[in-house]
Design an enzyme around this catalytic site. Structure first.
Site, short mmCIF file in Angstrom:
data_model
loop_
_atom_site.label_atom_id
_atom_site.label_comp_id
_atom_site.label_asym_id
_atom_site.label_seq_id
_atom_site.Cartn_x
_atom_site.Cartn_y
_atom_site.Cartn_z
N CYS A 103 -0.70 2.37 9.23
CA CYS A 103 0.08 1.59 8.46
C CYS A 103 -0.09 -0.02 8.15
O CYS A 103 -0.54 -0.76 9.18
CB CYS A 103 1.57 1.36 9.16
SG CYS A 103 2.86 2.26 8.76
N GLU A 150 0.94 -1.13 0.22
CA GLU A 150 0.05 0.12 -0.20
C GLU A 150 0.71 1.06 -0.19
O GLU A 150 2.06 1.22 0.52
CB GLU A 150 -1.04 0.11 1.12
CG GLU A 150 -0.33 -0.01 2.55
CD GLU A 150 -1.35 -0.05 3.53
OE1 GLU A 150 -1.91 -1.19 4.00
OE2 GLU A 150 -1.68 0.99 4.16
N CYS A 171 3.55 8.52 0.32
CA CYS A 171 4.06 7.73 1.50
C CYS A 171 4.16 6.22 0.82
O CYS A 171 3.38 5.72 0.13
CB CYS A 171 2.99 7.57 2.65
SG CYS A 171 3.76 6.42 3.86
N CYS A 190 6.95 -6.82 7.44
CA CYS A 190 8.15 -6.23 8.05
C CYS A 190 8.65 -6.91 9.01
O CYS A 190 7.61 -7.86 9.70
CB CYS A 190 7.59 -4.93 8.89
SG CYS A 190 9.01 -4.05 9.71
N CYS A 240 7.11 -4.19 15.85
CA CYS A 240 6.78 -3.07 16.64
C CYS A 240 5.07 -3.35 17.13
O CYS A 240 4.24 -3.78 16.13
CB CYS A 240 6.45 -1.62 16.15
SG CYS A 240 8.31 -1.27 15.80
N CYS A 274 2.00 -2.11 15.52
CA CYS A 274 1.95 -1.79 14.20
C CYS A 274 1.09 -2.93 13.41
O CYS A 274 1.60 -4.16 13.64
CB CYS A 274 3.16 -1.35 13.57
SG CYS A 274 3.64 -1.37 11.86
N1 SAH Z 1 9.76 1.14 10.03
C1 SAH Z 1 9.77 2.54 9.80
C2 SAH Z 1 8.60 3.26 9.20
C3 SAH Z 1 7.30 2.50 9.25
S1 SAH Z 1 6.01 3.15 10.06
C4 SAH Z 1 9.63 2.95 11.12
O1 SAH Z 1 9.57 2.29 12.27
O2 SAH Z 1 10.12 4.28 11.48
C5 SAH Z 1 5.95 4.92 10.17
C6 SAH Z 1 5.76 5.47 11.61
O3 SAH Z 1 4.40 5.42 12.02
C7 SAH Z 1 6.51 5.03 12.68
O4 SAH Z 1 7.09 5.82 13.70
C8 SAH Z 1 5.62 3.61 13.37
O5 SAH Z 1 6.29 3.75 14.68
C9 SAH Z 1 4.07 4.31 13.31
N2 SAH Z 1 3.06 3.66 13.54
C10 SAH Z 1 3.08 2.38 12.89
N3 SAH Z 1 1.85 1.85 13.28
C11 SAH Z 1 1.43 2.76 14.12
C12 SAH Z 1 0.00 3.08 14.76
N4 SAH Z 1 -0.91 1.74 14.65
N5 SAH Z 1 -0.30 4.03 15.51
C13 SAH Z 1 0.63 5.02 15.31
N6 SAH Z 1 1.79 5.08 14.73
C14 SAH Z 1 2.07 4.04 14.17
#
Ligand code: SAH
Length: 355
Positions: free
Chosen positions: A340, A99, A112, A119, A123, A126
């Site tokens: 995301c 996406e 974006c 991944c 996290c 996420c």
């Molecule tokens: N892998 C990279 C980029 C991916 S996500 C990273 O970790 O930075 C981009 C941002 O969105 C990151 O800061 C991630 O931690 C955040 N993110 C992902 N899922 C989220 C969610 N459900 N709510 C808020 N932020 C989120």
């Protein structure tokens, strides 16, 4: 003779101009053809060799047989009724889907992009990581997200954020190749200053990116002001201590002069107390940086709760009172599966796929 499959053929849209010239010479063609083809691939955004009308039929056929042209197929597009944000699902050659998002801000239009299918960083909040890493994306697959969206919208892309699914620094070489092509004035033509790369904090790769200095802005997913809390949210924090991550970010700033953007997703009851705001302020005191607060976007597979907008403003005020520059990320496309990896995930489960 070894059978040539799509995987072994050169991925022509991922090649630099110099590599393309070399390829044309090795095919017994004139070097200047490379320039014409490069323009078709990156400026006119061609999706097939048959479009390349200033090349002979014979050369088009040769390219068709001896190279692989990556192009993404749009499978879904959701348009937000609230702010014009568009979410795209694209299908790759192997039928995987990724996406990408289009956002219109007053300072320009942003795309974006995803850097991986899935991944492996894990996290906790996420959606992109729930099924692990499926595969790396090639430079051409990253470029195509930008090219298809720009063709779809008919508008200029001003900014790129590498903040979709995936950890870009876990796909370092392809991401760097993407950066080189998207910033080449003869190709993507996007200014380096208008590109932001977001990472969960892979220390050696942050240092390498600093040394190689591509001039892009680094966003660091911080999400906590101490190791213990960070480890609860992000498994990668068990590998790299906060002090080493911050030292790598300081190094990035020293080498590039680009101000670091720290992302902090507010999770109710986990990292949102007044005490955390104080700790965060102490951690970042004196740094030339910016904090981007994001009320966590709840993912149905996870138990985390978000904070209210007014609480996020309070948290922001606590930081600002301590001299830390902070903003709250404007929520874009709230009505079209904001977080995301959520759209990709719901598409895959409705299609009955295991991924
Ligand atoms: N892998 C990279 C980029 C991916 S996500 C990273 O970790 O930075 C981009 C941002 O969105 C990151 O800061 C991630 O931690 C955040 N993110 C992902 N899922 C989220 C969610 N459900 N709510 C808020 N932020 C989120």
């Amino acid at each position: 003779m070894k059978e040539m499959t799509k995987d072994t053929l050169p991925d022509i849209r991922s090649l630099s101009m110099a590599e393309l010239e070399e390829l044309l010479l090795s095919m017994g063609e004139k070097k200047f053809r490379a320039k014409q083809i490069y323009e078709w691939l990156h400026v006119k955004k061609a999706v097939s060799f048959s479009e390349m009308t200033n090349l002979s039929n014979a050369l088009r056929r040769k390219l068709q047989e001896q190279t692989h042209l990556v192009s993404l197929k749009k499978v879904e597009e959701l348009v937000s009724a609230l702010d014009g944000t568009r979410k795209y699902l694209f299908e790759l050659d192997d039928h995987n889907v990724i996406e990408s998002v289009w956002m219109e801000y007053h300072h320009g239009n942003s795309v974006c992009i995803s850097s991986q299918a899935g991944c492996r960083m894990g996290c906790r909040f996420c959606a992109s990581t729930l099924n692990g890493l499926e595969r790396q994306l090639s430079a051409s697959e990253m470029l195509e997200q930008v090219y298809r969206i720009s063709a779809e919208t008919g508008k200029r892309v001003d900014n790129i954020v590498i903040m979709g699914s995936g950890e870009p620094l876990d796909n370092y070489d392809n991401v760097v190749r993407f950066l080189q092509l998207i910033t080449d004035p003869a190709a993507g033509g996007i200014s380096r200053r208008n590109i932001t790369l977001s990472t969960c904090g892979l220390v050696p790769q942050i240092r390498k990116l600093a040394d190689e200095n591509y001039g892009v802005t680094l966003a660091l997913s911080l999400h906590a002001a101490d190791d213990n809390t960070r480890q609860q949210l992000m498994p990668i924090a068990k590998k790299y201590a906060l002090k080493d991550v911050l030292a790598a970010c300081d190094y990035y700033f020293e080498k590039t002069g680009r101000r670091i953007s720290y992302e902090y997703s507010l999770v109710k009851g986990v990292n949102d107390s007044a005490g955390e705001a104080e700790k965060l302020s102490a951690l970042l005191k004196g740094k030339n940086c910016h904090v981007n607060l994001i009320p966590v976007n709840p993912v149905k597979e996870r138990e985390f709760e978000t904070v209210t907008r007014s609480y996020a403003v309070q948290f922001q005020n606590m930081l600002e009172k301590n001299g830390i520059n902070a903003t709250i990320r404007r929520e874009m496309g709230r009505d079209i599966q904001g977080a995301c990896g959520q759209l990709r995930r719901s598409y895959k489960s409705s299609a009955g796929s295991s991924g």
